[in-house]
Design a protein around this motif. Structure first.
Motif, PDB file in Angstrom:
ATOM      1  N   ALA B  57       0.845  -1.206   0.000  1.00  0.00           N
ATOM      2  CA  ALA B  57       0.000   0.000   0.000  1.00  0.00           C
ATOM      3  C   ALA B  57       0.874   1.247   0.000  1.00  0.00           C
ATOM      4  O   ALA B  57       1.967   1.260   0.569  1.00  0.00           O
ATOM      5  CB  ALA B  57      -0.897  -0.010   1.222  1.00  0.00           C
ATOM      6  N   VAL B  58       0.374   2.259  -0.639  1.00  0.00           N
ATOM      7  CA  VAL B  58       1.125   3.517  -0.718  1.00  0.00           C
ATOM      8  C   VAL B  58       1.007   4.271   0.610  1.00  0.00           C
ATOM      9  O   VAL B  58      -0.019   4.184   1.295  1.00  0.00           O
ATOM     10  CB  VAL B  58       0.603   4.366  -1.896  1.00  0.00           C
ATOM     11  CG1 VAL B  58      -0.787   4.876  -1.643  1.00  0.00           C
ATOM     12  CG2 VAL B  58       1.545   5.513  -2.221  1.00  0.00           C
ATOM     13  N   ASP B  59       2.067   4.979   0.960  1.00  0.00           N
ATOM     14  CA  ASP B  59       2.051   5.783   2.192  1.00  0.00           C
ATOM     15  C   ASP B  59       1.024   6.913   2.080  1.00  0.00           C
ATOM     16  O   ASP B  59       0.880   7.524   1.024  1.00  0.00           O
ATOM     17  CB  ASP B  59       3.430   6.414   2.431  1.00  0.00           C
ATOM     18  CG  ASP B  59       4.376   5.464   3.137  1.00  0.00           C
ATOM     19  OD1 ASP B  59       3.954   4.329   3.447  1.00  0.00           O
ATOM     20  OD2 ASP B  59       5.528   5.858   3.357  1.00  0.00           O
ATOM     21  N   GLU B  60       0.400   7.201   3.208  1.00  0.00           N
ATOM     22  CA  GLU B  60      -0.566   8.300   3.267  1.00  0.00           C
ATOM     23  C   GLU B  60       0.087   9.621   2.844  1.00  0.00           C
ATOM     24  O   GLU B  60      -0.539  10.456   2.195  1.00  0.00           O
ATOM     25  CB  GLU B  60      -1.092   8.397   4.712  1.00  0.00           C
ATOM     26  CG  GLU B  60      -2.029   9.557   4.995  1.00  0.00           C
ATOM     27  CD  GLU B  60      -3.402   9.388   4.341  1.00  0.00           C
ATOM     28  OE1 GLU B  60      -3.677   8.305   3.813  1.00  0.00           O
ATOM     29  OE2 GLU B  60      -4.174  10.366   4.343  1.00  0.00           O
ATOM     30  N   VAL B  62       2.158  10.234   0.608  1.00  0.00           N
ATOM     31  CA  VAL B  62       2.215  10.403  -0.857  1.00  0.00           C
ATOM     32  C   VAL B  62       0.882  10.951  -1.358  1.00  0.00           C
ATOM     33  O   VAL B  62       0.841  11.854  -2.201  1.00  0.00           O
ATOM     34  CB  VAL B  62       2.540   9.056  -1.544  1.00  0.00           C
ATOM     35  CG1 VAL B  62       2.566   9.209  -3.053  1.00  0.00           C
ATOM     36  CG2 VAL B  62       3.866   8.513  -1.038  1.00  0.00           C
ATOM     37  N   ILE B  63      -0.196  10.397  -0.808  1.00  0.00           N
ATOM     38  CA  ILE B  63      -1.529  10.877  -1.216  1.00  0.00           C
ATOM     39  C   ILE B  63      -1.695  12.344  -0.816  1.00  0.00           C
ATOM     40  O   ILE B  63      -2.115  13.177  -1.616  1.00  0.00           O
ATOM     41  CB  ILE B  63      -2.629  10.001  -0.580  1.00  0.00           C
ATOM     42  CG1 ILE B  63      -2.537   8.584  -1.155  1.00  0.00           C
ATOM     43  CG2 ILE B  63      -4.022  10.597  -0.816  1.00  0.00           C
ATOM     44  CD1 ILE B  63      -3.486   7.586  -0.549  1.00  0.00           C
ATOM     45  N   LEU B  64      -1.298  12.650   0.414  1.00  0.00           N
ATOM     46  CA  LEU B  64      -1.475  14.032   0.896  1.00  0.00           C
ATOM     47  C   LEU B  64      -0.637  15.006   0.076  1.00  0.00           C
ATOM     48  O   LEU B  64      -1.104  16.094  -0.274  1.00  0.00           O
ATOM     49  CB  LEU B  64      -1.098  14.113   2.385  1.00  0.00           C
ATOM     50  CG  LEU B  64      -2.018  13.332   3.329  1.00  0.00           C
ATOM     51  CD1 LEU B  64      -1.533  13.429   4.757  1.00  0.00           C
ATOM     52  CD2 LEU B  64      -3.462  13.842   3.226  1.00  0.00           C
ATOM     53  N   ALA B  65       0.597  14.608  -0.234  1.00  0.00           N
ATOM     54  CA  ALA B  65       1.467  15.506  -1.014  1.00  0.00           C
ATOM     55  C   ALA B  65       0.893  15.727  -2.406  1.00  0.00           C
ATOM     56  O   ALA B  65       0.922  16.845  -2.932  1.00  0.00           O
ATOM     57  CB  ALA B  65       2.872  14.911  -1.115  1.00  0.00           C
ATOM     58  N   THR B  66       0.360  14.669  -3.002  1.00  0.00           N
ATOM     59  CA  THR B  66      -0.195  14.798  -4.355  1.00  0.00           C
ATOM     60  C   THR B  66      -1.435  15.686  -4.344  1.00  0.00           C
ATOM     61  O   THR B  66      -1.597  16.563  -5.202  1.00  0.00           O
ATOM     62  CB  THR B  66      -0.555  13.408  -4.921  1.00  0.00           C
ATOM     63  OG1 THR B  66       0.564  12.547  -4.747  1.00  0.00           O
ATOM     64  CG2 THR B  66      -0.916  13.481  -6.391  1.00  0.00           C
ATOM     65  N   ILE B  67      -2.298  15.450  -3.374  1.00  0.00           N
ATOM     66  CA  ILE B  67      -3.522  16.260  -3.294  1.00  0.00           C
ATOM     67  C   ILE B  67      -3.173  17.726  -3.007  1.00  0.00           C
ATOM     68  O   ILE B  67      -3.798  18.642  -3.546  1.00  0.00           O
ATOM     69  CB  ILE B  67      -4.480  15.686  -2.218  1.00  0.00           C
ATOM     70  CG1 ILE B  67      -4.977  14.303  -2.658  1.00  0.00           C
ATOM     71  CG2 ILE B  67      -5.657  16.616  -1.965  1.00  0.00           C
ATOM     72  CD1 ILE B  67      -5.743  14.280  -3.983  1.00  0.00           C
ATOM     73  N   GLU B  69      -0.505  19.264  -3.992  1.00  0.00           N
ATOM     74  CA  GLU B  69      -0.006  19.806  -5.265  1.00  0.00           C
ATOM     75  C   GLU B  69      -1.174  20.124  -6.204  1.00  0.00           C
ATOM     76  O   GLU B  69      -1.221  21.177  -6.843  1.00  0.00           O
ATOM     77  CB  GLU B  69       0.942  18.778  -5.905  1.00  0.00           C
ATOM     78  CG  GLU B  69       1.508  19.167  -7.259  1.00  0.00           C
ATOM     79  CD  GLU B  69       2.410  20.385  -7.200  1.00  0.00           C
ATOM     80  OE1 GLU B  69       3.029  20.607  -6.146  1.00  0.00           O
ATOM     81  OE2 GLU B  69       2.465  21.126  -8.199  1.00  0.00           O
ATOM     82  N   PRO B 200       8.372  19.630  -7.163  1.00  0.00           N
ATOM     83  CA  PRO B 200       9.148  18.932  -6.140  1.00  0.00           C
ATOM     84  C   PRO B 200       8.957  17.425  -6.257  1.00  0.00           C
ATOM     85  O   PRO B 200       7.973  16.970  -6.836  1.00  0.00           O
ATOM     86  CB  PRO B 200       8.566  19.457  -4.818  1.00  0.00           C
ATOM     87  CG  PRO B 200       7.251  20.023  -5.162  1.00  0.00           C
ATOM     88  CD  PRO B 200       7.268  20.400  -6.606  1.00  0.00           C
ATOM     89  N   VAL B 201       9.926  16.675  -5.730  1.00  0.00           N
ATOM     90  CA  VAL B 201       9.807  15.218  -5.732  1.00  0.00           C
ATOM     91  C   VAL B 201       9.490  14.761  -4.315  1.00  0.00           C
ATOM     92  O   VAL B 201       9.687  15.494  -3.354  1.00  0.00           O
ATOM     93  CB  VAL B 201      11.105  14.536  -6.206  1.00  0.00           C
ATOM     94  CG1 VAL B 201      11.347  14.834  -7.665  1.00  0.00           C
ATOM     95  CG2 VAL B 201      12.299  14.967  -5.374  1.00  0.00           C
ATOM     96  N   LEU B 202       9.011  13.546  -4.195  1.00  0.00           N
ATOM     97  CA  LEU B 202       8.669  13.042  -2.861  1.00  0.00           C
ATOM     98  C   LEU B 202       9.866  12.437  -2.162  1.00  0.00           C
ATOM     99  O   LEU B 202       9.889  12.278  -0.967  1.00  0.00           O
ATOM    100  CB  LEU B 202       7.574  11.982  -2.988  1.00  0.00           C
ATOM    101  CG  LEU B 202       6.212  12.565  -3.322  1.00  0.00           C
ATOM    102  CD1 LEU B 202       5.262  11.484  -3.725  1.00  0.00           C
ATOM    103  CD2 LEU B 202       5.673  13.330  -2.131  1.00  0.00           C
ATOM    104  N   ARG B 203      10.893  12.090  -2.953  1.00  0.00           N
ATOM    105  CA  ARG B 203      12.067  11.444  -2.377  1.00  0.00           C
ATOM    106  C   ARG B 203      12.762  12.384  -1.394  1.00  0.00           C
ATOM    107  O   ARG B 203      12.820  13.590  -1.609  1.00  0.00           O
ATOM    108  CB  ARG B 203      13.017  11.095  -3.519  1.00  0.00           C
ATOM    109  CG  ARG B 203      14.040  10.071  -3.183  1.00  0.00           C
ATOM    110  CD  ARG B 203      14.838   9.752  -4.434  1.00  0.00           C
ATOM    111  NE  ARG B 203      13.970   9.533  -5.575  1.00  0.00           N
ATOM    112  CZ  ARG B 203      14.270   9.906  -6.805  1.00  0.00           C
ATOM    113  NH1 ARG B 203      15.376  10.540  -7.059  1.00  0.00           N
ATOM    114  NH2 ARG B 203      13.445   9.648  -7.800  1.00  0.00           N
TER     115      ARG B 203
END
Lengths: 182, 341
Positions: B57-60, B62-67, B69, B200-203
């Motif tokens: 499952a993807v980390d929460e 990642v979802i929050l950062a994408t939303i 953006e 920005p990147v998530l890394r």
């Protein structure tokens, strides 16, 4: 559980008109499929997370062009597959190599309980051929029927059926689950 | 029981597990086969076990950062739409009749006209004074960076804004002209220019800290941000405001297969063009004279220049707008390139 098709259509319509909350619902439903596909493709958590972000930003920007003829998950699979392949071609990201023999050595399936080690299974997924893995991914992660996967992958449905079966047999063999360890 | 028959049965079972419809005949055949085949029975059991395993499952986050953006993007689009709507309304609107009548009354009264004129003079004089004082208090900007002069770098706070001097045609080697509307995204670390990615990147930065970059990252306010090495040669990561991480890549050309990196003095703002090191006087002529002479061509056939008698191996100059680098298109400045190891 993915939302029903009509419910999903409503969410897409709402997202298309700027409702970010509706888009978030869509993303939460499908993000792990995208992540799992990318993780199996690159073998690297950070790359997979970047792919998730790229995919959903691209999907959001392209919602106006989504005509609903195919299922949302089919479209999402196409976008995910293209982003993975494009970043590979552009040299932005490279898959981490995996040795199937190492996985077989590490695997210790608990035959009695029937419990599969999740980590070993994911490593074995990475050892599949790209064609078999993406067919399995389309069907099991994105919930596509063979005919839908066939269209997305540009191969006959019979080929999807064979690839998915071969992927499963290979997984079981790599993990020593069929008593035929390689 | 032949192995081939087992494989056919197992393929049927696999398809059935995926929701494919089997005929009544196929189902009956598979059941009959499995009743007497340990291998296929085992396949069914293992398949069921594998299907029980949930995918990663993807980390929460990642979802929050994408939303986040997407929300920023949505808000920006809405702001633009609102501004466009306002502009449209303004262009269509006409002065109100009441306002015109009031203006006519004002203009018909000589006393009010005199008071208005005096007030206007005061406002203009005051503005002129402010501009003049600011001009006098603003130090002349040069293209010399602290790294080049050997002076200690001036600490930058996040709210310091670097003045962008106006362009001056004869001084092309040292100008910091603003970029065209698209904007450039250059930042400098130790004289080497990096082009900063738009998103920005998530890394998270995983490499060693390699210094501090002075840039505005497009915000308009210059700050000092930590830079980190990455596994990819020629790429760094910049830790920006709010822990946003930006990838930045070298701008390069090649000469005889060797990579050369673009250099510049400090570029505190996006939208500034890279400049030549201050030790070189700006060439007066297109052939590089009197500072340089043409010493050959790079691997793409673009003329390169160096000081008289110097080898281009140690570094070379390129004339304005000839580098072939897309992001440098339109730059009015000569550029200086050094070997990158």
């Amino acid at each position: 559980m993915p939302p029903a098709r009509t419910e999903e259509t409503e969410l897409i319509e709402a997202a298309r008109s700027g409702d970010v909350a509706a888009f978030e619902t869509l993303m939460r439903t499908h993000a792990s499929a995208v992540y799992a596909h990318a993780l199996r493709f690159f073998g690297d958590k950070a790359s997979a997370e970047d792919v998730v972000q790229e995919v959903f930003i691209k999907v959001y920007r392209s919602l106006a062009g989504f005509n609903g003829e195919s299922a949302f998950s089919t479209w999402l699979f196409r976008v995910t597959r293209n982003i993975c392949l494009d970043s590979l071609r552009a040299g932005k990201r490279r898959p981490i190599p995996v040795d199937p023999l190492t996985i077989a050595t590490d695997a210790s399936p608990d035959h009695a309980s029937g419990v599969i080690d999740k980590v070993v299974l994911e490593e074995a997924m990475r050892a599949l051929s790209p064609e078999d893995r993406e067919a399995l991914s389309a069907v099991t992660l994105f919930g596509m029927e063979y005919a839908e996967a066939a269209e997305a992958l540009g191969v006959p449905a019979g080929t999807v059926k064979s690839r998915v079966f071969r992927a499963r047999r290979t997984l079981m063999t790599i993990m020593g689950l069929l008593g035929e360890r390689r | 029981m032949s192995e081939n028959e087992c494989l056919q049965i197992q393929e049927l079972i696999s398809a059935a597990a995926d929701g494919e419809r089997l005929s009544a005949e196929e189902i009956a055949h598979a059941k009959q086969h499995c009743a007497s085949c340990a291998s296929c029975t085992r396949f069914v059991a293992v398949l069921a076990s594998i299907r029980k395993v949930s995918p990663p499952a993807v980390d929460e986050s990642v979802i929050l950062a994408t939303i986040a953006e997407i929300t920023r993007e949505q808000q920006a689009a809405e702001a633009v739409a609102a501004a466009e709507a306002t502009a449209e309304v303004s262009s269509k609107s006409k002065p109100l009749p009441g306002l015109i009548q009031r203006l006519e009354v004002l203009l018909s009264n000589p006393k009010l006209v005199l008071i208005g004129a005096a007030a206007s003079i005061l406002v203009v004089a005051g503005f002129g004074t402010i501009v003049g004082v600011r001009y006098l208090m603003t130090p002349a900007t040069t293209s010399m960076s602290p790294e080049m002069t050997g002076e200690a770098p001036v600490p930058m706070s996040a709210d310091v804004v670097i003045q962008t001097p106006p362009a001056s045609a004869p001084q092309r080697a040292g100008t910091h002209e603003a970029a065209p509307a698209a904007g450039t995204r250059f930042a400098v670390l130790g004289e080497i220019v990096y082009e900063v990615a738009e998103s920005p990147v998530l890394r998270r930065p995983g490499g060693d800290s390699i210094g501090t970059i002075t840039t505005d990252l497009g915000s308009g306010s210059t700050g000092a941000f930590a830079a980190y090495a990455t596994r990819e040669a020629g790429t760094i990561m910049i830790l920006g405001p709010g822990d946003a991480v930006f990838e930045a890549a070298l701008v390069t050309r090649t000469l005889e297969g060797r990579t050369y990196a673009l250099t510049s003095g400090t570029l505190g703002l996006f939208g500034m063009w890279p400049v030549m090191p201050a030790r070189f006087a700006p060439p007066a002529e297109e052939d590089g004279s009197p500072t340089f002479e043409q010493v050959g061509r790079d691997d793409r056939g673009t003329p390169i220049f160096a000081p008289a008698g110097a080898s281009p191996e140690a570094g070379f100059a390129m004339a304005p707008d000839t580098s072939g680098v897309e992001s440098l298109a339109g730059s009015p400045n000569w550029t200086w390139w050094v070997p990158f190891e």
